[in-house]
Every structure is written in C-alpha cells, then in structure tokens.
Design an enzyme around this catalytic site. Sequence first.
Site, short mmCIF file in Angstrom:
data_model
loop_
_atom_site.label_atom_id
_atom_site.label_comp_id
_atom_site.label_asym_id
_atom_site.label_seq_id
_atom_site.Cartn_x
_atom_site.Cartn_y
_atom_site.Cartn_z
N GLY A 117 0.84 -1.19 0.00
CA GLY A 117 0.00 0.00 0.00
C GLY A 117 0.87 1.24 0.00
O GLY A 117 2.07 1.17 0.31
N LYS A 118 0.34 2.36 -0.37
CA LYS A 118 1.07 3.64 -0.25
C LYS A 118 0.05 4.75 -0.39
O LYS A 118 -0.94 4.60 -1.10
CB LYS A 118 2.12 3.74 -1.34
CG LYS A 118 3.12 4.88 -1.17
CD LYS A 118 4.09 4.68 -0.02
CE LYS A 118 5.43 4.22 -0.45
NZ LYS A 118 6.45 4.05 0.54
N GLY A 119 0.30 5.86 0.30
CA GLY A 119 -0.65 6.95 0.19
C GLY A 119 -0.03 8.25 0.61
O GLY A 119 1.19 8.33 0.82
#
Length: 428
Positions: A117-119
């Site tokens: 994931g990444k944000g």
Amino acid sequence: MSTTPTQQEAEPEEQYDSALVTARRQLERAATHVDVDEGVIERLKHPTKVQQVSVPLERDDGEVEVFTGYRAQHDDVRGPYKGGLRYHPEVTAEECTGLSMWMTWKCAVMDLPFGGGKGGIAIDPKSLSADETERLTRRFAEEIRDVVGPTKDVPAPDMGTDAQTMAWFMDAYSMQQGETIPGVVTGKPPVIGGSYGREEAPGRSTAIAAREAIQYEGHEVSETTVAVQGFGSVGANAARLLEDWGATVVAVSDVNGALYDPDGLATHEIPTHDEEAEAVLEQDAPQTISNEDVLELDVDVLIPAAVGNVITADNADAIEADIVVEGANGPTTFAADTILEERDVTVIPDILANAGGVTVSYFEWLQDINRRQWTLEEVNEELEDKMLSAWADVRDEVEAKELTWRDAAYVVALSRIAEAKATRGLWP
Ligand code: NAD
C-alpha cells in the site's frame, strides 16, 4: 548540415521512469523467469483499489484550504496492505499506485504476511505549522478510516511524515473506533506501541546486506572500504554499523557534499540528518568532495542512501565500486542497471537491502496485536534472522537461474505472490 544545440538537445538523454512504470517493468521481467499464469501477472499490473479523498484544513489564521489525499492498495493476497503515507507536493494517484506495487514486492521478498500500500497528501509539509499538521492528519485519518485498520491496511511514516504523525493518525482512528487500536499504523513512538529499533532498521538491514554481499564475494568486512551517499536514517545507521563491524568508511555525504578520508572516518562523531540536519561538512576531515564524486570513488562498497536516480547512464561507467547496496529507494535507473550488469558490478536491490524498515514495522504490528513489547535486542535478533533468510532465498535464485540480485529478488517475490494467488483462486 550543422545545427546549433537546442534546449531540448541539451537535456539529459535518460528520462527517469515513474514508480508505476518501474514496478510494472520489474513484474514483466520477473515473469520471464517464473512459471506463472498470465492471468496472475495481468491482475498484478493493477491495484485493487485507489482511494482519493478531499482533506479540508483550517489554517491557523482561520482560512480553509482543501488538499487531495490518496491511499493506493495494490495487492493483499498475502495479508493486509502495508506502506507509507507521504506529505509532499508531488503526491499523485499514479505515484502512490507505483509505490504500493513496490511495497508488494518488498513485503513478499521478506516473506512478511502483508501486501503493498502507499498513500499521502499532495501538500508541502514545510508550509504547515505543527497544529496544522495535526489537524490535517486527523482529518485524513477520518477520510480514509474505512479502508485502513490492523487487518486491512497499515500505514507507516514516509517522506514528510514521522512518528508524531503516526501518533495523531492512531489517536484519531482509535477515537473513531471507540477503542485504542495501536496496530492501525506502525512507526509510532514506543510509548504508544511503537517498536524499539524501527528508526534504525532500514540502515541496519542495508548494513547486513552489505556485509553478506562482501562475504559472498569472498572478502572480510574488516578489509573493506565503503562510501555512503546520504547521512540520514538509512545512510548514517548503515555507515556506523559497518564501521562497528570493522569496515573503513572513507566517505559520507549529505545534500551539501561529502567528507573524505582514505584512512576512515569516525562516523559516530558525525551528526546524522536527525541529530543535526546538513551538518556533515562542518566536521573535520582531510578532504571534502562533491556528492557526484562520492559515487565514483574507488571503494569496495558504495551505498547510495539519499535519493532516487543518482546512478544513471551518465555515470554508471564511472562507478568503481565492486558492490552497490541500494539503501535509498530506486537510486539506480534502468539504463544504469544494464550498464552495471555488463560491467559485473554486484547490485543488491532496494527491495532487499532497505527492507529492514517494513520488517520491523511487521514486528511492531505483532507487538501491538499481542500487547507485548519486545526489547531492542529481540528486535535486532529477529531482523537479523529475517534478513539472513531473505538473503539465502534470493541467493539461491541468483545461483540457480544465473540472475542478477535484483532479478532474483523479484523472482522470489513474484513466486510467493503467484503461489498464494493460485492457491486461493479467483473469486467468483
Ligand atoms: P533522511 O531524510 O533521514 O536523510 C536523507 C539524507 O540524504 C540527508 O543526509 C540529506 O542531507 C541527504 N540528501 C538529500 N538529498 C540529497 C541529494 N540530492 N544528494 C545527496 N544527499 C542528499 O532520509 P532517509 O530516511 O535516510 O531516507 C533515505 C532514502 O532511503 C530515501 O530514498 C528513502 O525513500 C529510503 N528509505 C527510507 C526508509 C526509512 O524508513 N527511513 C526505509 C526504506 C527506504
């Protein structure tokens, strides 16, 4: 016909790929070495979900501004999504997607039960007061609360965010859920469920990867010279550990330039980026050199640990090190990688070398779920075990298929993900 060089011609020839292009290219390359169903590869080219939210912020002067936040979730076949939250003006959905894919490979090569994931939020964190950062973080936690959680998606600090940001995020999420849930994020201060050793972990794993590579090539760490670009969390911790293990660290740098001493620097006496930002050049050393020169020093091991795209087609031929250990994410461009491979330079890839960060994040998540804090010694011992085990898995692929260390690491990662997908099947 002679032509006058135009602005366009004067630009560097190599265009750097986006994180998404790089991640997809690595997937396709790895797929040529693994017997995987085409449908699995096709699924892995796309994220499961990319959440985009508006994050309104009341500035200290009462004015309201609205920023855009993202959370990209690539694949969770092996466990909850895991990856950083960055506050940076150039955060986009595409960048988060590419970086989330990168996290999928990193977690899989380390055999962690997580996906990628990444944000983040497209904002300049330097434009925010501490109070504004807190309000922004709490509101962001509210906006993405449905997609995160200890069993769904576990964010961590990244560019422009830190342990305090994670503390606010964890508090906001816990308030919303009506109970204290430390496992929703990692990289927190230890007093609220953070893990000892998390901060030093990517530097420690980089040093372990360097040590293993040195020994694999038949040398002793105590007879090895090392140059490190970047003296922050990754570079300084890697440099200090390698010095402790007997290596001669001849150069370290920060954004302003490098100290150079062919007899070895006392790295513990040089302040890290955290201890005193950009103070490397204020220390005594026989010589100072430029950041570009650090990369081209005649050393045994080069550790780029500052920013991406520093080893390019323009300088790959001038790299004198026998071993490059990628402390930073993406320091070697695709074109440079090919040149280094032709020149027989061993490159230990970022997804293995600096994976200590996400590995100790996993340990933090375990500690939070079990409500039991590990000692620093326990953390470092477990990290050592995880690194040695991942190292052995990648080495086996290097030897069995005669691959580069980068390709071998991706093969290990893809094989694990593909096997999990094949075993679980496709719903419906
Ligand atoms: P940091 O901010 O702690 O330190 C960065 C260091 O690099 C500083 O010394 C800074 O002066 C120097 N620097 C910045 N720009 C430079 C430039 N253009 N040329 C030379 N030096 C420059 O950062 P960090 O946490 O050590 O991260 C470094 C790299 O490692 C980044 O690529 C990051 O994505 C990667 N990484 C970090 C972690 C982590 O948890 N900290 C984990 C995995 C990967």
